[in-house]
Design a protein around this motif. Structure first.
Motif, PDB file in Angstrom:
ATOM      1  N   ASP A  88       0.860  -1.177   0.000  1.00 54.91           N
ATOM      2  CA  ASP A  88       0.000   0.000   0.000  1.00 54.91           C
ATOM      3  C   ASP A  88       0.901   1.232   0.000  1.00 54.91           C
ATOM      4  O   ASP A  88       2.037   1.190   0.497  1.00 54.91           O
ATOM      5  N   ILE A 100      -4.762   6.806   0.111  1.00 52.11           N
ATOM      6  CA  ILE A 100      -4.020   5.579   0.383  1.00 52.11           C
ATOM      7  C   ILE A 100      -4.530   4.495  -0.556  1.00 52.11           C
ATOM      8  O   ILE A 100      -5.730   4.243  -0.636  1.00 52.11           O
ATOM      9  N   ASP A 102      -4.167   0.460  -1.956  1.00 47.19           N
ATOM     10  CA  ASP A 102      -3.727  -0.917  -1.786  1.00 47.19           C
ATOM     11  C   ASP A 102      -3.567  -1.514  -3.186  1.00 47.19           C
ATOM     12  O   ASP A 102      -4.461  -1.387  -4.017  1.00 47.19           O
ATOM     13  N   VAL A 125      -8.195   2.743  -0.591  1.00 44.51           N
ATOM     14  CA  VAL A 125      -8.652   2.229   0.702  1.00 44.51           C
ATOM     15  C   VAL A 125      -8.589   3.315   1.776  1.00 44.51           C
ATOM     16  O   VAL A 125      -8.598   3.014   2.972  1.00 44.51           O
ATOM     17  N   THR A 126      -8.545   4.575   1.352  1.00 43.67           N
ATOM     18  CA  THR A 126      -8.413   5.681   2.304  1.00 43.67           C
ATOM     19  C   THR A 126      -9.544   5.685   3.316  1.00 43.67           C
ATOM     20  O   THR A 126      -9.308   5.768   4.532  1.00 43.67           O
ATOM     21  N   ARG A 128     -11.588   3.312   4.187  1.00 39.21           N
ATOM     22  CA  ARG A 128     -11.555   2.123   5.052  1.00 39.21           C
ATOM     23  C   ARG A 128     -10.467   2.264   6.120  1.00 39.21           C
ATOM     24  O   ARG A 128     -10.692   1.947   7.289  1.00 39.21           O
ATOM     25  N   ARG A 129      -9.294   2.762   5.710  1.00 39.98           N
ATOM     26  CA  ARG A 129      -8.207   2.953   6.668  1.00 39.98           C
ATOM     27  C   ARG A 129      -8.595   3.965   7.739  1.00 39.98           C
ATOM     28  O   ARG A 129      -8.323   3.782   8.927  1.00 39.98           O
ATOM     29  N   GLU A 132     -10.935   2.320  10.095  1.00 48.31           N
ATOM     30  CA  GLU A 132     -10.241   1.399  10.975  1.00 48.31           C
ATOM     31  C   GLU A 132      -9.471   2.153  12.055  1.00 48.31           C
ATOM     32  O   GLU A 132      -9.471   1.757  13.231  1.00 48.31           O
ATOM     33  N   GLU A 133      -8.797   3.232  11.658  1.00 49.30           N
ATOM     34  CA  GLU A 133      -8.054   4.030  12.623  1.00 49.30           C
ATOM     35  C   GLU A 133      -8.995   4.682  13.631  1.00 49.30           C
ATOM     36  O   GLU A 133      -8.672   4.796  14.817  1.00 49.30           O
ATOM     37  N   GLU A 136     -10.079   2.049  16.085  1.00 49.11           N
ATOM     38  CA  GLU A 136      -8.987   1.760  17.011  1.00 49.11           C
ATOM     39  C   GLU A 136      -8.860   2.878  18.046  1.00 49.11           C
ATOM     40  O   GLU A 136      -8.656   2.621  19.239  1.00 49.11           O
TER      41      GLU A 136
END
Length: 342
Positions: A88, A100, A102, A125-126, A128-129, A132-133, A136
């Motif tokens: 990525d 970003i 992948d 995948v920006t 989605r990232r 996810e961040e 988290e």
């Protein structure tokens, strides 16, 4: 596995339609790392036509030297190992800014069993990232808040029982303090734990002590937002003040009143909040002979949690409590320091 080569024009058109319909970026490199195919999604990201991009390497298309060198190494690795390579990388989209992506480079095996080209597929995948961040961050924040809350409850129970007259008195005080903590959490939950407005904090604490707004409490102050830690600390302090006022102070008499006021100053790095609780109309006040949990919470614990200064005065005509705390947020447009309530 090799795909059968399409022989009729209809099949070729179907393949091309599939390649162009996908939002993914699809492309093919030859063994010299030159683009021999790029679908419309990739060309749109580049802002180029196929005539402008055909036969060029990543560097010639406009990739940063480090980015182009990375893909050159990966293409050679695919050729040497005959195995896909995945990674990525950030890449500047001409419209959306840096995104970003992948990607996977896959060997295309020819009839002679050798690698004859490298096919690539890249997906944005920006979002989605970021999701996810964000998840988290929420989990870590939740863990932090739960630990802090449990620590607060543990201290509250230990200190309350240590100064209570008996178990019944201790249980009643603990229940009351936990309810105050719960109400403060409710305010912050409505605000997604970003911050809390001073008006909401005060209103939540004094609600159980008033039959109608303004009957026992006189409140004044501009819109002013506090961080979660300071909001919880101030809510617990107000609860202690109100409980004390009901038992011994202004709220123990029908004629008693409590004046609550605050101000917010926004002078660049000096942004701060000043808060005052002042009782009047109650019995003559005398300083306590011993410091209970409530006094220690007001004088020491609150000072630490607010990151400012506190003062608790047992004036004859009523308890006076003052607190100051820095603010993280200040207006930058030169406007009057009245933050909007959310």
């Amino acid at each position: 596995m090799q795909l059968a080569q399409p022989r009729d024009p209809a099949t070729l058109r179907a393949y091309e339609a599939l390649l162009q319909a996908t939002p993914d970026l699809l492309y093919v490199f030859d063994l010299q790392h030159r683009f021999v195919y790029a679908n419309d999604a990739l060309l749109a990201m580049w802002g180029m036509t196929w005539e402008e991009a055909a036969g060029k390497t990543c560097l010639e298309v406009g990739y940063e030297p480090w980015h182009a060198a990375m893909h050159d190494e990966e293409i050679e690795r695919v050729i040497a190992t005959r195995a896909p390579v995945r990674g990525d990388v950030p890449f500047p989209h001409r419209v959306k800014g840096v995104r970003i992506y992948d990607y996977i480079f896959t060997p295309v095996i020819g009839a002679d069993g050798e690698v004859e080209a490298i096919a690539g597929s890249t997906r944005d995948v920006t979002d989605r990232r970021m999701h996810e961040e964000h998840l988290e961050l929420l989990v870590n924040e939740l863990n932090h808040r739960v630990k802090n809350t449990l620590s607060t409850v543990q201290s509250l129970v230990r200190q309350t029982l240590g100064t209570a007259d008996d178990l019944e008195d201790g249980g009643s005080r603990i229940e009351s303090r936990l309810l105050a903590l719960s109400r403060a959490h409710d305010v912050l939950t409505r605000e997604n734990w970003h911050s809390a407005d001073m008006q909401d904090i005060v209103a939540g604490v004094i609600a159980p002590y008033e039959s109608a707004p303004g009957t026992r409490f006189k409140i004044s102050g501009p819109a002013c937002r506090l961080t979660p830690q300071r909001a919880l600390a101030l809510a617990m302090a107000l609860h202690e003040l109100a409980s004390n006022a009901v038992q011994y102070g202004a709220l123990s008499r029908d004629s008693g009143e409590v004046h609550i006021s605050w101000d917010c100053t926004h002078a660049g790095e000096g942004a701060a909040m000043a808060f005052t609780w002042r009782e009047s109309g109650g019995p003559q006040v005398q300083a306590p002979t011993r410091r209970g949990f409530g006094s220690r919470l007001l004088e020491r614990g609150l000072r630490n949690d607010l990151g400012g200064e506190v003062e608790l005065a047992w004036a004859p005509d009523g308890v006076v409590f003052r607190a100051t705390a820095p603010l993280e947020t200040a207006p930058t447009d030169g406007a009057t320091p009245q933050l909007e309530r959310r």
